[in-house]
Design a protein around this motif. Structure first.
Motif, mmCIF file in Angstrom:
data_model
loop_
_atom_site.group_PDB
_atom_site.id
_atom_site.type_symbol
_atom_site.label_atom_id
_atom_site.label_comp_id
_atom_site.label_asym_id
_atom_site.label_seq_id
_atom_site.Cartn_x
_atom_site.Cartn_y
_atom_site.Cartn_z
ATOM 1 N N PRO A 219 0.815 -1.218 0.000
ATOM 2 C CA PRO A 219 0.000 0.000 0.000
ATOM 3 C C PRO A 219 0.852 1.274 0.000
ATOM 4 N N ASP A 220 0.189 2.424 -0.244
ATOM 5 C CA ASP A 220 0.861 3.711 -0.113
ATOM 6 C C ASP A 220 1.430 3.820 1.300
ATOM 7 N N CYS A 221 2.569 4.467 1.411
ATOM 8 C CA CYS A 221 3.262 4.468 2.699
ATOM 9 C C CYS A 221 3.908 5.823 2.944
ATOM 10 N N GLU A 222 3.558 6.451 4.071
ATOM 11 C CA GLU A 222 4.203 7.708 4.462
ATOM 12 C C GLU A 222 5.472 7.403 5.238
ATOM 13 N N THR A 223 6.580 8.002 4.824
ATOM 14 C CA THR A 223 7.854 7.782 5.483
ATOM 15 C C THR A 223 8.446 9.111 5.949
ATOM 16 N N THR A 224 9.290 9.038 6.962
ATOM 17 C CA THR A 224 9.980 10.215 7.482
ATOM 18 C C THR A 224 11.365 10.280 6.857
ATOM 19 N N GLN A 225 11.667 11.401 6.214
ATOM 20 C CA GLN A 225 12.944 11.571 5.551
ATOM 21 C C GLN A 225 14.025 12.014 6.535
ATOM 22 N N ALA A 226 15.265 12.076 6.053
ATOM 23 C CA ALA A 226 16.393 12.443 6.910
ATOM 24 C C ALA A 226 16.245 13.837 7.503
ATOM 25 N N ASP A 227 15.562 14.738 6.770
ATOM 26 C CA ASP A 227 15.368 16.101 7.268
ATOM 27 C C ASP A 227 14.060 16.255 8.041
ATOM 28 N N ASP A 228 13.450 15.117 8.442
ATOM 29 C CA ASP A 228 12.219 15.070 9.222
ATOM 30 C C ASP A 228 10.973 15.460 8.434
ATOM 31 N N THR A 229 11.089 15.635 7.141
ATOM 32 C CA THR A 229 9.905 15.884 6.325
ATOM 33 C C THR A 229 9.222 14.553 6.016
ATOM 34 N N LYS A 230 7.953 14.611 5.635
ATOM 35 C CA LYS A 230 7.181 13.412 5.327
ATOM 36 C C LYS A 230 7.062 13.241 3.806
ATOM 37 N N LYS A 231 7.144 11.995 3.377
ATOM 38 C CA LYS A 231 7.005 11.677 1.965
ATOM 39 C C LYS A 231 6.158 10.428 1.805
#
Length: 587
Positions: A219-231
């Motif tokens: 499924p679609d998945c929200e992840t936290t990037q290295a700079d703390d932004t969401k993708k």
């Protein structure tokens, strides 16, 4: 401790400071006589007078002060020795011919606490966290790596509920010596996957293996990037399960969401390890016992073992769990069975007296396990991981079942390389785990409570028109409360019902709370909806929007839809399984 003393102390193995006390039979933390002493002097004391009025010799006072300093250092485990406290008043003179009684310092043996944590059944690498967390908690905190997976994991851990932990073994190659295993450039896919379910009453646990080559929809998945932004990483249909991690930057939260998509079981937390974990953990416990029905010399994994029993650690242990072409049909499903046997053996070794009575092994095990782990923030502290281990050790090894998701060959392939879920067998396995049903015969701790729950369904029932109920959504799919309201009113004639919105907290199981004088209403609603007796919770009524007392129906995560019975299975299906207490030979 001064700089000179500290330099010497750094060379001391913490495990070597544990000494067996022959009088108690327990290990106690003691510094060696040559341990460095503090260079910080204590405050001066007035010289006590001897009975005859003469001052005691300086040598006697110095000897006593040095002795007390050493004893204080032993009690405090070898850390910096604080100055002596000033006496509040002059000490009474010691009568001639008698020695002053020294009040013993009561200090519970740390080794005893360690053993208390680890005695009994344990499971997988979590045992190491519980066994040694007390020894140097703050140090171990720095070893554990955490990953923010957002709402894919719970915020904390509850000791009172059933729980699901997704254990992920990645194929990521880090560190010296890992270049020879397949793709050295792997980003770390979900190579080995086990969903560990621990029953609420701790009588049993189920370890469900999920094949890496299982075809799934990620499924679609929200992840936290290295700079703390969401993708948000878009989902993909019809791909191997192992791509739910690493591919396109997916994190373990994506794997957790994929497990829920496939099984309907929601993982509460995850624990992830890479290749190094197998090597370091097996070395820390002094090797793991395995058994082979035939000799193996695998050119791909470099496993080289004779038939019969062997003890393996380090590189050989890793080769053992990585080998696939030497077992059965040379596929991943046969490798999964061998991995399950290996994990059961590792669990037995971790909980054996040989490990639990060895401070050296406990320290090594704690270091290896905490350095190997990556977990979600909900269980990211060593103290919480210790709590998880304490709950796991309550489960008898004979009731820890290893099963695999029932699968069949992918019908779209001419040359079978992947598998799909067996839709005739898998649903009953998933349902049993969701319903907290054991795959082994266990003695239930709460038989009286179970009988009482069944008795709640017996008795007179009200007419549907007399049933008054508030409906809340406590973890079911969005819109479930309104769907149920419409179904009750239009299909079943329960007109005195209303949608009360979302519950304050999510529930795993649907509940119906009612006051004593509403029992007949509760039995009627249970019959209409197919609620089991365990869903009925005698309690109190709540005033509805019209100011009239009403029952409260809270739809939990087990809710399947309006009109679909929620009666839980009472027995798990017959499946191919093994248990943690049995020694099996790989074939």
């Amino acid at each position: 401790m001064d700089a000179q003393g500290r330099g010497r102390a750094d060379n001391i193995d913490p495990a070597d400071q544990w000494v067996l006390n022959p009088n108690t039979g327990e290990y106690e933390l003691r510094l060696s006589p040559s341990a460095p002493q503090s260079s910080v002097p204590g405050p001066r004391r007035a010289k006590p007078r001897a009975p005859g009025g003469a001052a005691r010799g300086r040598g006697d006072a110095a000897a006593r002060e040095n002795r007390e300093t050493r004893e204080m250092g032993q009690v405090r485990g070898g850390g910096n020795v604080p100055p002596q406290r000033r006496r509040r008043a002059a000490e009474p003179e010691t009568p001639p011919g008698r020695r002053a009684a020294r009040r013993p310092v009561k200090k519970k043996s740390k080794a005893k606490k360690v053993l208390a944590w680890t005695a009994g059944g344990t499971a997988f690498v979590l045992v190491a966290i519980g066994t040694a967390g007390y020894l140097y908690l703050k140090h171990l905190e720095g070893n554990v790596t955490t990953t923010d997976v957002g709402d894919a994991a719970k915020d904390g851990f509850s000791k009172d509920d059933a729980f699901n932990i997704l254990i992920i073994g990645t194929d990521k190659r880090t560190g010296k010596g890992n270049e020879g295993y397949g793709d050295s450039g792997s980003v770390g896919h979900a190579d080995t996957n086990i969903l560990l379910h621990v029953a609420k009453d701790r009588t049993n646990a189920t370890a469900l293996s999920i094949p890496r080559d299982l075809i799934v929809n990620v499924p679609d998945c929200e992840t936290t990037q290295a700079d703390d932004t969401k993708k948000v990483i878009p989902g993909t249909d019809g791909v191997r399960f192992n791509t739910s991690l690493g591919q396109e930057g997916r994190d373990p939260g994506c794997t957790m969401r994929t497990v829920k998509e496939v099984t309907g079981i929601e993982p509460d937390h995850f624990m992830m390890v890479d290749f190094n974990a197998v090597k370091t953990l097996t070395t820390a416990v002094g090797g793991v016992d395995v058994c082979l029905k035939h000799a193996v010399k695998d050119k791909d994994s470099h496993l080289d073992l004779p038939a019969g029993p062997s003890k393996i650690e380090g590189e050989q242990a890793l080769a053992f769990v990585r080998t696939r072409h030497s077992w059965g049909n040379q596929g991943d499903l046969d490798r999964i069975k061998v991995q399950q046997q290996f994990m059961a053996s590792l669990m037995r070794k971790m909980s054996s007296s040989d490990t639990l009575t060895s401070p050296t092994k406990l320290v090594k095990l704690a270091e290896a396990a905490t350095k190997a782990l990556t977990v979600d923030k909900g269980i990211g502290s060593v103290s919480t991981l210790k709590d998880v281990a304490l709950e796991l050790k309550k489960v008898p090894p004979k009731n820890i079942s290893f099963v695999t998701v029932p699968v069949v060959d992918n019908p779209t392939e001419k040359v079978h390389a992947t598998v799909v879920v067996d839709k005739t067998k898998a649903p009953s396995v998933f349902d049993a785990i969701r319903s907290d049903v054991s795959f082994t015969e266990v003695k239930k701790k709460e038989k009286a409570a179970k009988d009482a729950a069944a008795a709640r369904l017996k008795g007179t029932r009200s007419e549907p028109s007399e049933v008054r109920v508030r409906i809340l959504n406590g973890g079911a799919e969005a819109g479930s409360a309104q769907e149920t309201l419409q179904w009750l009113q239009t299909e079943e004639g329960v007109l005195k019902s209303e949608n009360a919105g979302n519950a304050p907290a999510e529930l795993g199981r649907t509940t119906l709370e009612y006051a004593p004088d509403q029992a007949s209403q509760a039995r009627e609603l249970a019959a209409l909806m197919g609620l089991p007796g365990t869903a009925l919770k005698p309690g109190k009524s709540v005033t509805n929007s019209q100011g009239v007392p009403a029952m409260t129906l809270t739809l939990g995560k087990d809710f399947k839809g309006a009109g679909i019975p929620l009666t839980a299975p009472t027995k798990a299906p017959e499946v191919d399984k093994s248990t943690a207490d049995k020694v099996q030979c790989a074939s």
